[in-house]
Design a protein around this motif. Structure first.
Motif, PDB file in Angstrom:
ATOM      1  N   VAL A  79      44.977  50.921  33.248  1.00  0.00           N
ATOM      2  CA  VAL A  79      43.841  51.357  34.071  1.00  0.00           C
ATOM      3  C   VAL A  79      44.017  50.854  35.505  1.00  0.00           C
ATOM      4  O   VAL A  79      43.787  51.596  36.472  1.00  0.00           O
ATOM      5  N   ALA A  80      44.445  49.597  35.648  1.00  0.00           N
ATOM      6  CA  ALA A  80      44.654  49.045  36.993  1.00  0.00           C
ATOM      7  C   ALA A  80      45.718  49.844  37.747  1.00  0.00           C
ATOM      8  O   ALA A  80      45.553  50.147  38.934  1.00  0.00           O
ATOM      9  N   SER A  82      44.196  47.479  29.899  1.00  0.00           N
ATOM     10  CA  SER A  82      43.604  47.102  31.192  1.00  0.00           C
ATOM     11  C   SER A  82      44.609  47.265  32.322  1.00  0.00           C
ATOM     12  O   SER A  82      44.265  47.717  33.418  1.00  0.00           O
ATOM     13  N   MET A 120      46.527  52.975  37.219  1.00  0.00           N
ATOM     14  CA  MET A 120      45.931  54.280  37.527  1.00  0.00           C
ATOM     15  C   MET A 120      45.004  54.183  38.737  1.00  0.00           C
ATOM     16  O   MET A 120      44.840  55.159  39.474  1.00  0.00           O
ATOM     17  N   ASN A 121      44.431  53.007  38.952  1.00  0.00           N
ATOM     18  CA  ASN A 121      43.546  52.796  40.108  1.00  0.00           C
ATOM     19  C   ASN A 121      44.300  52.323  41.347  1.00  0.00           C
ATOM     20  O   ASN A 121      43.677  51.934  42.333  1.00  0.00           O
ATOM     21  N   GLY A 122      45.621  52.325  41.282  1.00  0.00           N
ATOM     22  CA  GLY A 122      46.412  52.058  42.480  1.00  0.00           C
ATOM     23  C   GLY A 122      46.991  50.665  42.622  1.00  0.00           C
ATOM     24  O   GLY A 122      47.567  50.354  43.671  1.00  0.00           O
ATOM     25  N   VAL A 123      46.877  49.804  41.638  1.00  0.00           N
ATOM     26  CA  VAL A 123      47.458  48.456  41.747  1.00  0.00           C
ATOM     27  C   VAL A 123      48.972  48.571  41.889  1.00  0.00           C
ATOM     28  O   VAL A 123      49.631  49.315  41.157  1.00  0.00           O
ATOM     29  N   GLN A 124      49.515  47.849  42.844  1.00  0.00           N
ATOM     30  CA  GLN A 124      50.943  47.907  43.148  1.00  0.00           C
ATOM     31  C   GLN A 124      51.716  46.813  42.406  1.00  0.00           C
ATOM     32  O   GLN A 124      51.160  45.781  42.029  1.00  0.00           O
ATOM     33  N   TRP A 136      45.684  41.808  39.567  1.00  0.00           N
ATOM     34  CA  TRP A 136      45.342  43.165  39.175  1.00  0.00           C
ATOM     35  C   TRP A 136      44.158  43.234  38.213  1.00  0.00           C
ATOM     36  O   TRP A 136      43.500  44.261  38.112  1.00  0.00           O
ATOM     37  N   HIS A 137      43.866  42.150  37.542  1.00  0.00           N
ATOM     38  CA  HIS A 137      42.812  42.141  36.520  1.00  0.00           C
ATOM     39  C   HIS A 137      41.418  41.924  37.104  1.00  0.00           C
ATOM     40  O   HIS A 137      40.424  41.955  36.376  1.00  0.00           O
ATOM     41  N   GLY A 138      41.332  41.699  38.404  1.00  0.00           N
ATOM     42  CA  GLY A 138      40.043  41.600  39.070  1.00  0.00           C
ATOM     43  C   GLY A 138      39.475  40.203  39.183  1.00  0.00           C
ATOM     44  O   GLY A 138      38.371  40.029  39.708  1.00  0.00           O
TER      45      GLY A 138
END
Length: 153
Positions: free
Chosen positions: A74-75, A71, A77-81, A87-89
């Motif tokens: 994926v975060a 997870s 890869m989606n741009g989480v800094q 980051w887990h939503g």
């Protein structure tokens, strides 16, 4: 020279079978693949130290760590800094619970590094166990497969 033993107060020469039994008793017990697998698995479940904290590392814990690592990848890869603790939503900061019940905050990058460390340790233990099996197959006698000197820290 034949081995001798005392029987009813008299010294007698051992039979070949008695000598074999005596010699077998003096040798360290042969270790089997199952013995090595059991020691490897015990070490896998014994916990892992990461960033100064001890974490559980039983089978279920390793599966959960790996799922969170995926997870986190994926975060990222989606741009989480770095430093983003949500980051887990979810609307709470992410943490992993250490063996002493301390909550250890982890951003996605730290979760990936933690998961990678757990996976690497598992791999090292598997290879160490295989090395021991090969050494024994080659004829080496290893009396104490539980010795820390034979396994990665």
């Amino acid at each position: 020279m034949a081995l001798q033993q005392i029987v009813n107060g008299q010294t007698v020469t051992m039979t070949a079978a008695e000598e074999a039994t005596f010699e077998a008793g003096r040798q360290p017990a042969a270790r089997t693949d199952a013995d090595i697998d059991a020691e490897r698995d015990r070490r896998l479940r014994a916990g892992i130290t990461y960033a100064g904290n001890v974490f559980q590392s039983d089978d279920t814990s390793r599966e959960r760590i790996d799922r969170s690592r995926i997870s986190a990848i994926v975060a990222i890869m989606n741009g989480v800094q770095e430093g983003d603790m949500r980051w887990h939503g979810l609307p709470v900061d992410f943490f992993w619970i250490a063996a002493n019940d301390t909550r250890v905050p982890m951003d996605a990058q730290t979760m990936v590094a933690f998961g990678n460390a757990v996976a690497a340790r598992e791999g090292l233990l598997i290879v160490a166990g295989n090395d021991l099996k090969q050494r024994i197959t080659a004829g080496e006698v290893i009396a104490d497969i539980g010795s820390n000197a034979l396994w990665p820290a």
